[in-house]
Design a protein around this motif. Sequence first.
Motif, PDB file in Angstrom:
ATOM      1  N   ALA A  95      -1.897  -6.305   4.767  1.00 24.94           N
ATOM      2  CA  ALA A  95      -1.018  -5.337   4.117  1.00 24.94           C
ATOM      3  C   ALA A  95       0.268  -5.156   4.919  1.00 24.94           C
ATOM      4  CB  ALA A  95      -1.737  -4.008   3.966  1.00 24.94           C
ATOM      5  N   THR A  96       1.389  -5.205   4.224  1.00 30.06           N
ATOM      6  CA  THR A  96       2.698  -5.010   4.837  1.00 30.06           C
ATOM      7  C   THR A  96       3.515  -4.071   3.956  1.00 30.06           C
ATOM      8  OG1 THR A  96       3.556  -6.967   3.697  1.00 30.06           O
ATOM      9  CG2 THR A  96       2.742  -7.285   5.946  1.00 30.06           C
ATOM     10  N   GLU A  97       4.662  -3.676   4.445  1.00 32.51           N
ATOM     11  CA  GLU A  97       5.518  -2.764   3.701  1.00 32.51           C
ATOM     12  C   GLU A  97       5.796  -3.311   2.290  1.00 32.51           C
ATOM     13  OE1 GLU A  97       9.813  -0.415   4.194  1.00 32.51           O
ATOM     14  OE2 GLU A  97       9.158  -1.898   5.683  1.00 32.51           O
ATOM     15  N   GLY A  98       5.568  -2.474   1.294  1.00 35.50           N
ATOM     16  CA  GLY A  98       5.819  -2.851  -0.085  1.00 35.50           C
ATOM     17  C   GLY A  98       4.621  -3.379  -0.847  1.00 35.50           C
ATOM     18  N   THR A  99       3.514  -3.685  -0.157  1.00 27.56           N
ATOM     19  CA  THR A  99       2.318  -4.152  -0.857  1.00 27.56           C
ATOM     20  C   THR A  99       1.538  -2.954  -1.399  1.00 27.56           C
ATOM     21  OG1 THR A  99       1.054  -4.205   1.213  1.00 27.56           O
ATOM     22  CG2 THR A  99       2.123  -6.252   0.525  1.00 27.56           C
ATOM     23  N   THR A 100       0.653  -3.228  -2.356  1.00 26.00           N
ATOM     24  CA  THR A 100      -0.166  -2.183  -2.972  1.00 26.00           C
ATOM     25  C   THR A 100      -1.636  -2.459  -2.695  1.00 26.00           C
ATOM     26  OG1 THR A 100       1.450  -1.879  -4.745  1.00 26.00           O
ATOM     27  CG2 THR A 100      -0.750  -0.992  -5.120  1.00 26.00           C
ATOM     28  N   VAL A 101      -2.338  -1.435  -2.240  1.00 24.70           N
ATOM     29  CA  VAL A 101      -3.741  -1.548  -1.887  1.00 24.70           C
ATOM     30  C   VAL A 101      -4.518  -0.479  -2.650  1.00 24.70           C
ATOM     31  CG1 VAL A 101      -5.404  -1.208  -0.004  1.00 24.70           C
ATOM     32  CG2 VAL A 101      -3.331  -2.536   0.393  1.00 24.70           C
ATOM     33  N   LEU A 102      -5.685  -0.860  -3.177  1.00 24.00           N
ATOM     34  CA  LEU A 102      -6.590   0.101  -3.803  1.00 24.00           C
ATOM     35  C   LEU A 102      -7.725   0.416  -2.849  1.00 24.00           C
ATOM     36  CD1 LEU A 102      -7.630   1.733  -6.274  1.00 24.00           C
ATOM     37  CD2 LEU A 102      -8.890  -0.336  -6.943  1.00 24.00           C
ATOM     38  N   MET A 103      -7.927   1.704  -2.572  1.00 25.33           N
ATOM     39  CA  MET A 103      -9.044   2.173  -1.763  1.00 25.33           C
ATOM     40  C   MET A 103     -10.102   2.745  -2.694  1.00 25.33           C
ATOM     41  SD  MET A 103     -10.312   2.809   1.330  1.00 25.33           S
ATOM     42  CE  MET A 103     -12.089   2.984   1.043  1.00 25.33           C
ATOM     43  N   GLN A 104     -11.276   2.119  -2.730  1.00 25.60           N
ATOM     44  CA  GLN A 104     -12.352   2.635  -3.568  1.00 25.60           C
ATOM     45  C   GLN A 104     -13.030   3.805  -2.850  1.00 25.60           C
ATOM     46  OE1 GLN A 104     -12.650   1.963  -6.567  1.00 25.60           O
ATOM     47  NE2 GLN A 104     -12.619  -0.212  -7.064  1.00 25.60           N
ATOM     48  N   GLY A 105     -12.802   4.997  -3.360  1.00 21.48           N
ATOM     49  CA  GLY A 105     -13.302   6.214  -2.721  1.00 21.48           C
ATOM     50  C   GLY A 105     -12.153   6.968  -2.086  1.00 21.48           C
ATOM     51  N   ALA A 106     -12.219   8.309  -2.131  1.00 24.56           N
ATOM     52  CA  ALA A 106     -11.056   9.090  -1.724  1.00 24.56           C
ATOM     53  C   ALA A 106     -11.282   9.989  -0.518  1.00 24.56           C
ATOM     54  CB  ALA A 106     -10.581   9.964  -2.898  1.00 24.56           C
ATOM     55  N   GLY A 107     -12.524  10.276  -0.148  1.00 21.59           N
ATOM     56  CA  GLY A 107     -12.719  11.348   0.807  1.00 21.59           C
ATOM     57  C   GLY A 107     -13.322  10.998   2.143  1.00 21.59           C
ATOM     58  N   GLY A 108     -13.896   9.810   2.304  1.00 24.34           N
ATOM     59  CA  GLY A 108     -14.583   9.479   3.547  1.00 24.34           C
ATOM     60  C   GLY A 108     -13.640   9.148   4.686  1.00 24.34           C
ATOM     61  N   GLY A 109     -14.235   8.847   5.842  1.00 24.04           N
ATOM     62  CA  GLY A 109     -13.434   8.558   7.018  1.00 24.04           C
ATOM     63  C   GLY A 109     -12.570   7.326   6.873  1.00 24.04           C
ATOM     64  N   VAL A 110     -13.117   6.232   6.297  1.00 27.01           N
ATOM     65  CA  VAL A 110     -12.326   5.023   6.094  1.00 27.01           C
ATOM     66  C   VAL A 110     -11.208   5.289   5.096  1.00 27.01           C
ATOM     67  CG1 VAL A 110     -12.367   2.661   5.220  1.00 27.01           C
ATOM     68  CG2 VAL A 110     -14.182   3.447   6.719  1.00 27.01           C
ATOM     69  N   ALA A 111     -11.508   6.014   4.022  1.00 25.44           N
ATOM     70  CA  ALA A 111     -10.512   6.275   2.985  1.00 25.44           C
ATOM     71  C   ALA A 111      -9.334   7.074   3.523  1.00 25.44           C
ATOM     72  CB  ALA A 111     -11.151   7.010   1.812  1.00 25.44           C
ATOM     73  N   THR A 112      -9.613   8.152   4.239  1.00 26.51           N
ATOM     74  CA  THR A 112      -8.505   8.958   4.759  1.00 26.51           C
ATOM     75  C   THR A 112      -7.697   8.165   5.785  1.00 26.51           C
ATOM     76  OG1 THR A 112     -10.055   9.974   6.334  1.00 26.51           O
ATOM     77  CG2 THR A 112      -9.602  11.180   4.310  1.00 26.51           C
ATOM     78  N   ALA A 113      -8.368   7.308   6.557  1.00 31.30           N
ATOM     79  CA  ALA A 113      -7.650   6.468   7.519  1.00 31.30           C
ATOM     80  C   ALA A 113      -6.750   5.466   6.800  1.00 31.30           C
ATOM     81  CB  ALA A 113      -8.637   5.743   8.421  1.00 31.30           C
ATOM     82  N   VAL A 114      -7.261   4.830   5.746  1.00 31.38           N
ATOM     83  CA  VAL A 114      -6.462   3.864   4.980  1.00 31.38           C
ATOM     84  C   VAL A 114      -5.222   4.536   4.406  1.00 31.38           C
ATOM     85  CG1 VAL A 114      -6.423   2.515   2.834  1.00 31.38           C
ATOM     86  CG2 VAL A 114      -8.300   2.230   4.466  1.00 31.38           C
ATOM     87  N   ILE A 115      -5.387   5.747   3.880  1.00 33.88           N
ATOM     88  CA  ILE A 115      -4.246   6.458   3.303  1.00 33.88           C
ATOM     89  C   ILE A 115      -3.172   6.704   4.353  1.00 33.88           C
ATOM     90  CG2 ILE A 115      -3.509   8.646   2.283  1.00 33.88           C
ATOM     91  CD1 ILE A 115      -6.323   8.762   0.952  1.00 33.88           C
ATOM     92  N   LEU A 116      -3.557   7.250   5.494  1.00 35.17           N
ATOM     93  CA  LEU A 116      -2.570   7.606   6.512  1.00 35.17           C
ATOM     94  C   LEU A 116      -1.974   6.380   7.198  1.00 35.17           C
ATOM     95  CD1 LEU A 116      -4.318  10.735   8.033  1.00 35.17           C
ATOM     96  CD2 LEU A 116      -2.136  10.690   6.831  1.00 35.17           C
ATOM     97  N   LEU A 117      -2.801   5.390   7.522  1.00 38.46           N
ATOM     98  CA  LEU A 117      -2.278   4.177   8.151  1.00 38.46           C
ATOM     99  C   LEU A 117      -1.387   3.410   7.188  1.00 38.46           C
ATOM    100  CD1 LEU A 117      -5.520   2.950   9.975  1.00 38.46           C
ATOM    101  CD2 LEU A 117      -3.478   3.918  11.058  1.00 38.46           C
ATOM    102  N   GLY A 118      -1.826   3.315   5.927  1.00 39.49           N
ATOM    103  CA  GLY A 118      -1.021   2.614   4.938  1.00 39.49           C
ATOM    104  C   GLY A 118       0.323   3.275   4.729  1.00 39.49           C
ATOM    105  N   ARG A 119       0.326   4.589   4.581  1.00 40.80           N
ATOM    106  CA  ARG A 119       1.594   5.295   4.388  1.00 40.80           C
ATOM    107  C   ARG A 119       2.532   5.075   5.569  1.00 40.80           C
ATOM    108  NH1 ARG A 119       1.773  11.796   4.291  1.00 40.80           N
ATOM    109  NH2 ARG A 119       1.271  11.349   6.463  1.00 40.80           N
ATOM    110  N   ALA A 120       1.987   5.121   6.791  1.00 40.29           N
ATOM    111  CA  ALA A 120       2.818   4.927   7.981  1.00 40.29           C
ATOM    112  C   ALA A 120       3.451   3.542   8.007  1.00 40.29           C
ATOM    113  CB  ALA A 120       1.979   5.137   9.237  1.00 40.29           C
ATOM    114  N   ALA A 121       2.759   2.542   7.429  1.00 41.74           N
ATOM    115  CA  ALA A 121       3.261   1.166   7.428  1.00 41.74           C
ATOM    116  C   ALA A 121       4.060   0.826   6.174  1.00 41.74           C
ATOM    117  CB  ALA A 121       2.085   0.198   7.569  1.00 41.74           C
ATOM    118  N   GLY A 122       4.268   1.800   5.289  1.00 42.01           N
ATOM    119  CA  GLY A 122       5.027   1.538   4.067  1.00 42.01           C
ATOM    120  C   GLY A 122       4.221   0.857   2.985  1.00 42.01           C
ATOM    121  N   VAL A 123       2.898   0.935   3.070  1.00 40.70           N
ATOM    122  CA  VAL A 123       2.014   0.349   2.057  1.00 40.70           C
ATOM    123  C   VAL A 123       1.748   1.395   0.976  1.00 40.70           C
ATOM    124  CG1 VAL A 123      -0.283  -0.643   1.644  1.00 40.70           C
ATOM    125  CG2 VAL A 123       0.940  -1.141   3.785  1.00 40.70           C
ATOM    126  N   ARG A 124       1.807   0.981  -0.284  1.00 40.13           N
ATOM    127  CA  ARG A 124       1.458   1.882  -1.386  1.00 40.13           C
ATOM    128  C   ARG A 124      -0.059   1.878  -1.540  1.00 40.13           C
ATOM    129  NH1 ARG A 124       3.601   1.071  -7.564  1.00 40.13           N
ATOM    130  NH2 ARG A 124       2.615  -0.953  -7.195  1.00 40.13           N
TER     131      ARG A 124
END
Length: 322
Positions: A153-182
């Motif tokens: 994943a790089t800036e401008g790519t789109t990633v789907l996270m299956q599940g919204a509330g667990g530890g991996v999901a919240t990490a993916v959201i915050l790390l992705g946002r920091a890297a410019g990933v949708r």
Amino acid sequence: MLAATITAADPADPLAGLRVGDHPEPAVPEGWSLVEVRAASLNYHDVLSLRGHGPRNAPFPRVLGSDVAGVDESGDEVLVHALVGDPAWTGDEVLDPRISMLSDFHDGGLAERIAVPSRNLVAKPAELSFEEAACLPTAWLTAYRMLFVLAGATEGTTVLMQGAGGGVATAVILLGRAAGVRVWVTGRSEEKRSRAVALGAAAAFEPGARLPERVDAVIETVGAATWAHSMKAVRPGGTIVVAGMTSGTNPPLDIERLYLANLRIVGTTMGSRHDLEGLVKMIVDHGLQPPIHEVIPLSETRAGFQAMVDGHLFGKVVARPE
């Protein structure tokens, strides 16, 4: 010392084998270090162990917990890389055929003290509390490797996270946002979907919903319940990265779509010590703070696992020795 241990496995009642009470002090072999635990977060790996999905010959009782932050024998603040392998192995730790996680064959960190290989210690940055640091070695490390090492994943790519509330999901959201990933997520409840968007997800959908467009990669930790949707959601040439099966194993595989769309399915477990160092640097550089659902005393670990089994979490549950 006080510790949360697994004494038996029960697929129907995972907490039946959980015991919170006195446990022998850890032995410290040569080349290992004793860490005074300041915080340890609960992980779904522990629930799987309690359900009987751990290694067949893992001993009972043993201390649960793979996410640990504390103070070593020199007084340094550290977090612990949770993969224990062959000291002679020189490649990527996750590929070591003898690798295991803390709490599988070696006592884990839901205790007052833990012994770990000295090479597994990583400096805790002053910018993170012990509770925040204890969220990183399993869920956040897994998310980092899935996103950046395997999904690319790089800036401008789109990633789907299956599940919204667990530890991996919240990490993916915050790390992705920091890297410019949708980052798009799915979630069973409106509350979790809304909280995911507030955290930084670009959009949140009900499970199985038709997406506005296909994504570059899917981060899959749910398994059977979401697998068909993951296969449909990824674009031709895209990647599905798998690191879990919380809803069950052996989903049907659409082999025709796999080869016609040139999809890539990649499995992973955790990440290397190098990955953990990269994760810590990224968190400090971007000022990220791992979401914590609740901090509880170590003596109340059972209640924390019950909340995890019930699915009533957003972020990590962290236990602190009293």
